[in-house]
Design an enzyme around this catalytic site. Structure first.
Site, mmCIF file in Angstrom:
data_model
loop_
_atom_site.group_PDB
_atom_site.id
_atom_site.type_symbol
_atom_site.label_atom_id
_atom_site.label_comp_id
_atom_site.label_asym_id
_atom_site.label_seq_id
_atom_site.Cartn_x
_atom_site.Cartn_y
_atom_site.Cartn_z
ATOM 1 C CD GLU A 155 -2.962 -1.067 2.321
ATOM 2 O OE1 GLU A 155 -4.063 -1.620 2.162
ATOM 3 O OE2 GLU A 155 -2.622 -0.528 3.391
ATOM 4 C CB CYS B 272 6.466 -2.061 15.677
ATOM 5 S SG CYS B 272 8.186 -1.758 15.212
ATOM 6 C CB CYS C 65 3.136 -0.888 13.292
ATOM 7 S SG CYS C 65 3.200 -0.698 11.497
ATOM 8 C CB CYS D 149 3.067 7.692 2.838
ATOM 9 S SG CYS D 149 3.566 6.495 4.110
ATOM 10 C CB CYS E 37 1.051 7.241 11.366
ATOM 11 S SG CYS E 37 2.616 6.681 12.039
ATOM 12 C CB CYS F 17 6.970 -5.218 8.468
ATOM 13 S SG CYS F 17 8.329 -4.369 9.301
#
Length: 354
Positions: free
Chosen positions: A95, A119, A122, A108, A341, A115
């Site tokens: 994305e 974290c 996230c 962005c 975010c 990933c």
């Protein structure tokens, strides 16, 4: 769509492309024509290269592939933000987000499919990393978001942030090569000063950025300013603690003099006290940071964190200001479409193939 076994033509240098045409008995200048098609005119296929003969286009198709990233879906936020799901040639999804304001259009972009850093706050951290994005795929993200910006807002992109899915410094070579093409005169010719790479904190690679004398800006996703709390929400801190990161950021700045930003998401009753602000101030004073971005937390389904009250947030900001910290409260954009975010996770999309 099944990936072609033929070599991706965009993975050739101009010199290699010229050698190919010479070996084929073609004029050397044909290489420059193809180069313009794949990097400046953004051809999606060899058939698009209309100033080449049909026979030559057929030969290119026999020797090479041109696997361009394409748009799968786009969602429009009430605040003007546009989130786009891109699909790779083999069916993976990533994305990117277009964030418009009165003065700028920011892209962005993602650097990985998924990933590996996990974290806790996230959404992408809860997705397995499928693979790194190639540099030409990252380039395609920027091209497609730039086209969106021009169509929707009548202005080209002004800024790029590597704050989408993935850890850019764990895809180091492709990210740097993508930025090289984005900033090249025969690419998108964007100033590197308008590009920011955000990292969760890979100290060794931050130093490598310094050694490579990169010209773009760097942002550290800090989010907690002591090791115990940072270990709790960002497992990478166990092998890249604050001492190592402070040393790496100072090394980077000494080598490049580039701007550094610290990113700090506020979590209710976790890192939003004045004691936490004191810890942040201590880190800030050890790092040549130009700015601290205080970020609103955006909830995700898999985490239990909450956003602090306005009163708590304002008290935190006032304390930083009182202590001469150059801090800015960044309001989130695109929350209604999970584009803010920490929210990128291909939530409403599934890969087209495994």
């Amino acid at each position: 769509m099944i990936a072609s076994a033929a070599k991706n033509i965009r993975h050739l240098s101009l010199n290699e492309l010229e050698n190919f045409f010479i070996l084929m008995g073609e004029k050397k200048f044909r290489a420059r024509q193809v180069w313009e098609w794949i990097w400046q005119k953004k051809a999606q296929s060899f058939a698009d290269m209309t100033n080449l003969s049909k026979d030559l286009r057929q030969k290119l198709g026999e020797h090479f592939s041109l696997p361009a990233l394409t748009i799968h879906t786009s969602q429009h936020s009430a605040d003007g933000t546009i989130k786009t799901g891109f699909v790779t040639h083999e069916g993976h999804l990533c994305e990117g987000v277009l964030i418009p304001t009165d003065t700028r259009n920011t892209a962005c972009v993602s650097s990985q499919i998924g990933c590996s850093l996990s974290c806790k706050f996230c959404a992408t951290g809860y997705i397995d990393r499928k693979r790194n994005l190639d540099y030409d795929e990252i380039y395609d993200e920027v091209v497609l978001l730039n086209e969106q910006a021009e169509k929707a807002y009548g202005k080209k992109l002004s800024n790029i942030v590597f704050m989408g899915m993935g850890e850019p410094l764990l895809n180091y070579k492709n990210v740097l090569k993508a930025i090289e093409r984005i900033t090249a005169e025969d690419g998108l010719a964007m100033s590197p000063r308008r590009i920011t790479v955000s990292t969760a904190g890979v100290a060794k690679m931050i130093k490598q950025l310094g050694d490579d004398e990169v010209r773009f800006k760097l942002a550290l996703s800090l989010h907690a300013a002591n090791d115990a709390k940072r270990n709790e929400i960002m497992p990478i801190n166990e092998s890249n603690n604050l001492k190592a990161l402070i040393e790496a950021l100072n090394y980077f700045h000494k080598k490049t003099k580039n701007e550094i930003t610290l990113e700090y998401i506020l979590f209710k009753d976790f890192n939003d006290s004045l004691k936490d602000a004191d810890d942040l101030i201590k880190v800030y004073r050890q790092v040549p940071a130009d700015l601290v971005n205080i970020i609103e937390y955006n909830p995700i389904d898999l985490a239990t964190f909450e956003k602090p009250s306005e009163e708590k947030t304002n008290a935190f900001m006032a304390y930083l200001e009182k202590n001469k910290v150059n801090a800015r409260l960044r309001r989130s954009r695109g929350k209604d479409i999970d584009a803010a975010c920490g929210q990128l996770a291909n939530k409403q999309q599934q890969p087209l193939s495994s």
